[in-house]
Design an enzyme around this catalytic site. Structure first.
Site, PDB file in Angstrom:
ATOM      1  N   ARG A  11       0.801  -1.223   0.000  1.00  0.00           N
ATOM      2  CA  ARG A  11       0.000   0.000   0.000  1.00  0.00           C
ATOM      3  C   ARG A  11       0.835   1.275   0.000  1.00  0.00           C
ATOM      4  O   ARG A  11       1.907   1.326   0.600  1.00  0.00           O
ATOM      5  CB  ARG A  11      -0.942   0.001   1.210  1.00  0.00           C
ATOM      6  CG  ARG A  11      -2.051  -1.033   1.069  1.00  0.00           C
ATOM      7  CD  ARG A  11      -2.794  -1.286   2.358  1.00  0.00           C
ATOM      8  NE  ARG A  11      -3.896  -2.217   2.124  1.00  0.00           N
ATOM      9  CZ  ARG A  11      -3.754  -3.553   2.108  1.00  0.00           C
ATOM     10  NH1 ARG A  11      -2.566  -4.095   2.330  1.00  0.00           N
ATOM     11  NH2 ARG A  11      -4.793  -4.322   1.877  1.00  0.00           N
ATOM     12  N   HIS A  50      -0.613  -2.534  -4.653  1.00  0.00           N
ATOM     13  CA  HIS A  50      -0.054  -3.421  -5.693  1.00  0.00           C
ATOM     14  C   HIS A  50       0.082  -2.747  -7.061  1.00  0.00           C
ATOM     15  O   HIS A  50      -0.122  -3.369  -8.100  1.00  0.00           O
ATOM     16  CB  HIS A  50      -0.877  -4.700  -5.799  1.00  0.00           C
ATOM     17  CG  HIS A  50      -0.837  -5.548  -4.555  1.00  0.00           C
ATOM     18  ND1 HIS A  50       0.252  -5.562  -3.698  1.00  0.00           N
ATOM     19  CD2 HIS A  50      -1.752  -6.409  -4.029  1.00  0.00           C
ATOM     20  CE1 HIS A  50      -0.004  -6.398  -2.692  1.00  0.00           C
ATOM     21  NE2 HIS A  50      -1.193  -6.919  -2.869  1.00  0.00           N
ATOM     22  N   HIS A  88       3.095 -12.943  -5.343  1.00  0.00           N
ATOM     23  CA  HIS A  88       1.904 -13.091  -4.497  1.00  0.00           C
ATOM     24  C   HIS A  88       1.261 -14.478  -4.622  1.00  0.00           C
ATOM     25  O   HIS A  88       0.045 -14.593  -4.788  1.00  0.00           O
ATOM     26  CB  HIS A  88       0.884 -12.006  -4.858  1.00  0.00           C
ATOM     27  CG  HIS A  88      -0.084 -11.678  -3.761  1.00  0.00           C
ATOM     28  ND1 HIS A  88      -1.126 -12.506  -3.415  1.00  0.00           N
ATOM     29  CD2 HIS A  88      -0.167 -10.597  -2.943  1.00  0.00           C
ATOM     30  CE1 HIS A  88      -1.816 -11.946  -2.432  1.00  0.00           C
ATOM     31  NE2 HIS A  88      -1.257 -10.786  -2.123  1.00  0.00           N
ATOM     32  N   THR A  89       2.065 -15.525  -4.503  1.00  0.00           N
ATOM     33  CA  THR A  89       1.518 -16.884  -4.561  1.00  0.00           C
ATOM     34  C   THR A  89       0.938 -17.291  -3.207  1.00  0.00           C
ATOM     35  O   THR A  89       1.512 -17.022  -2.154  1.00  0.00           O
ATOM     36  CB  THR A  89       2.612 -17.876  -4.989  1.00  0.00           C
ATOM     37  OG1 THR A  89       2.943 -17.619  -6.352  1.00  0.00           O
ATOM     38  CG2 THR A  89       2.154 -19.311  -4.859  1.00  0.00           C
ATOM     39  N   TYR A  90      -0.220 -17.965  -3.263  1.00  0.00           N
ATOM     40  CA  TYR A  90      -0.830 -18.577  -2.077  1.00  0.00           C
ATOM     41  C   TYR A  90      -0.391 -20.041  -2.040  1.00  0.00           C
ATOM     42  O   TYR A  90      -0.632 -20.800  -2.984  1.00  0.00           O
ATOM     43  CB  TYR A  90      -2.352 -18.563  -2.168  1.00  0.00           C
ATOM     44  CG  TYR A  90      -3.053 -17.238  -2.094  1.00  0.00           C
ATOM     45  CD1 TYR A  90      -3.857 -16.919  -0.991  1.00  0.00           C
ATOM     46  CD2 TYR A  90      -3.004 -16.326  -3.137  1.00  0.00           C
ATOM     47  CE1 TYR A  90      -4.566 -15.731  -0.930  1.00  0.00           C
ATOM     48  CE2 TYR A  90      -3.707 -15.133  -3.094  1.00  0.00           C
ATOM     49  CZ  TYR A  90      -4.487 -14.838  -1.985  1.00  0.00           C
ATOM     50  OH  TYR A  90      -5.197 -13.665  -1.938  1.00  0.00           O
ATOM     51  N   ASP A 132      -2.094 -10.255   8.298  1.00  0.00           N
ATOM     52  CA  ASP A 132      -1.777  -9.457   7.108  1.00  0.00           C
ATOM     53  C   ASP A 132      -0.831  -8.387   7.622  1.00  0.00           C
ATOM     54  O   ASP A 132      -1.206  -7.240   7.839  1.00  0.00           O
ATOM     55  CB  ASP A 132      -3.032  -8.866   6.479  1.00  0.00           C
ATOM     56  CG  ASP A 132      -2.797  -8.399   5.042  1.00  0.00           C
ATOM     57  OD1 ASP A 132      -1.614  -8.371   4.627  1.00  0.00           O
ATOM     58  OD2 ASP A 132      -3.775  -8.061   4.345  1.00  0.00           O
ATOM     59  N   GLN A 184       5.717  -9.734   4.000  1.00  0.00           N
ATOM     60  CA  GLN A 184       4.318  -9.659   4.412  1.00  0.00           C
ATOM     61  C   GLN A 184       3.783 -11.083   4.562  1.00  0.00           C
ATOM     62  O   GLN A 184       3.885 -11.900   3.643  1.00  0.00           O
ATOM     63  CB  GLN A 184       3.491  -8.909   3.367  1.00  0.00           C
ATOM     64  CG  GLN A 184       2.073  -8.572   3.815  1.00  0.00           C
ATOM     65  CD  GLN A 184       1.975  -7.237   4.516  1.00  0.00           C
ATOM     66  OE1 GLN A 184       2.984  -6.549   4.692  1.00  0.00           O
ATOM     67  NE2 GLN A 184       0.783  -6.844   4.919  1.00  0.00           N
ATOM     68  N   GLU A 230       5.344 -13.017   1.328  1.00  0.00           N
ATOM     69  CA  GLU A 230       5.625 -12.006   0.312  1.00  0.00           C
ATOM     70  C   GLU A 230       6.859 -11.168   0.694  1.00  0.00           C
ATOM     71  O   GLU A 230       6.744 -10.166   1.393  1.00  0.00           O
ATOM     72  CB  GLU A 230       4.415 -11.097   0.140  1.00  0.00           C
ATOM     73  CG  GLU A 230       3.107 -11.846  -0.057  1.00  0.00           C
ATOM     74  CD  GLU A 230       1.876 -10.978   0.183  1.00  0.00           C
ATOM     75  OE1 GLU A 230       2.015  -9.736   0.279  1.00  0.00           O
ATOM     76  OE2 GLU A 230       0.767 -11.534   0.287  1.00  0.00           O
TER      77      GLU A 230
END
Length: 363
Positions: free
Chosen positions: A93, A118, A194-196, A265, A302, A329
């Site tokens: 952000r 992002h 940004h992979t989960y 987060d 993150q 992240e």
């Protein structure tokens, strides 16, 4: 809803124009590229430089895809969960989408309440990258993708050449190398992958039972807008953010708020040399025996636990519930452009931004 629908339509038209060589479009093909080394494979698309899947065995030799995502490119175009892309020019952000650089005020595209996130509504995750090199098999299969970000794109200053390379090596190692060169103006740069991850397999349930260990004795407390408004760096000791010892992700998750919802987060400050490769995180799923180590050269990371997933349609008919994946992240400090007390993310003309990550899997 209407604004979101217009954006989705515009993005679909952008892909269609690129695929068909429409008016004003540079002809770029959107494709899916597989890197394979034995029973270890990774699927990439040049839409957003996105990791679509990572398939590897468990302790019994059973293969599973451990990455959350979508079945089709069109679904990635409409995706708002950021399943697997590279985010930029500045990930995370920016307060009020505003920053001052060399005495000039810049306003970036606001797409998260009152703030930017992002890189804006058409950040690096919503563009077509050019495939520069691709070797799908052999000892070290890899793909290198390129994107030219123009001066003023989403409000950011200067032209920027960006590259990302995904490469497999033995045993079960995925390397991610991201770099960018500022061509003519100083600009902030902060890329993020940004992979989960769900080491039990995508769609297998939540990750609350995964154990997690972080090489982080400090974190930056964030406010309700997920901004480090205080500018404070605080110790994790005695807080629910302490993962210095292996701890189940769900052990204290109800004690923390990722903005307005329960879950992690939060930005961690990684211990050690802020520019050297070092171990950042380790995660393990006891049921499958799969484990992951993350090494990187960024100052922060993150941790996001998929708090906003809510019966989200995934791949192969799977549906992702809350906490269905975990994002690790690596990055610069959140909103560093507005906090001179944080390490700078400014890249000046001729300088090269380098962000390296290595995922080491075992089972």
């Amino acid at each position: 809803m209407m604004a979101g629908a217009r954006l989705s339509l515009a993005l679909l038209c952008l892909v269609a124009a690129a695929l068909t060589g429409g008016a004003g479009a540079t002809r770029k093909m959107v494709g899916v590229y597989v890197l394979r080394k034995g029973d270890f494979s990774v699927k990439i698309t040049n839409w957003g430089a996105t990791i679509m899947s990572v398939v590897l065995p468990d302790s019994k030799g059973n293969l599973a895809d451990v990455v959350l995502g979508k079945d089709t490119i069109a679904e990635y175009v409409n995706d708002t969960s950021y399943f697997g892309p590279v985010n930029g020019r500045v990930a995370q952000r920016i307060a009020r989408g505003r920053f001052v650089l060399d005495g000039k005020v810049y306003h970036t595209y606001i797409n998260d309440g009152k703030n930017a996130i992002h890189g804006g509504h058409r950040g690096f995750s919503k563009v077509i990258w050019t495939v520069k090199e691709y070797v799908g098999g052999g000892d070290s299969p890899y793909i290198t993708l390129y994107y030219h970000s123009f001066d003023g794109e989403q409000g950011f200053p200067g032209d920027l050449d960006a590259y990302v390379t995904y490469q497999l090596s033995s045993p079960y190692v995925l390397a991610v190398r991201m770099n960018a060169t500022a061509l003519n103006k100083a600009t902030p740069v902060n890329f993020l992958q940004h992979t989960y991850w769900n080491l039990g397999g995508q769609g297998s349930g939540d990750v609350l039972g995964h154990t997690l260990q972080l090489s982080a004795s400090r974190y930056t407390p964030l406010d309700e807008e997920l901004l480090p408004s205080s500018g404070v760096v605080a110790p994790v000791a005695g807080t629910p953010y302490d993962f210095r010892a292996p701890t189940p992700i769900g052990a204290r998750i109800r004690q923390v708020m990722g903005g307005r919802i329960a879950g992690y987060d939060i930005n961690y400050v990684i211990d050690g040399d802020a520019h050297g490769m070092r171990k950042v995180a380790a995660a393990r799923d006891g049921a499958s025996g799969r484990a992951l180590e993350l090494w990187a050269n960024q100052p922060a990371m993150q941790l996001y636990t998929g708090n906003w997933l809510n019966n989200t349609k995934g791949k192969d008919g799977k549906v992702y519930g809350q906490y269905g994946g975990v994002c690790l992240e690596t990055q610069g400090y959140v909103d560093a452009v507005n906090h001179p007390e944080f390490p700078s993310m400014t890249v000046r003309p001729g300088q090269v931004y380098k962000h390296d990550m290595v995922f080491k899997f075992s089972f």
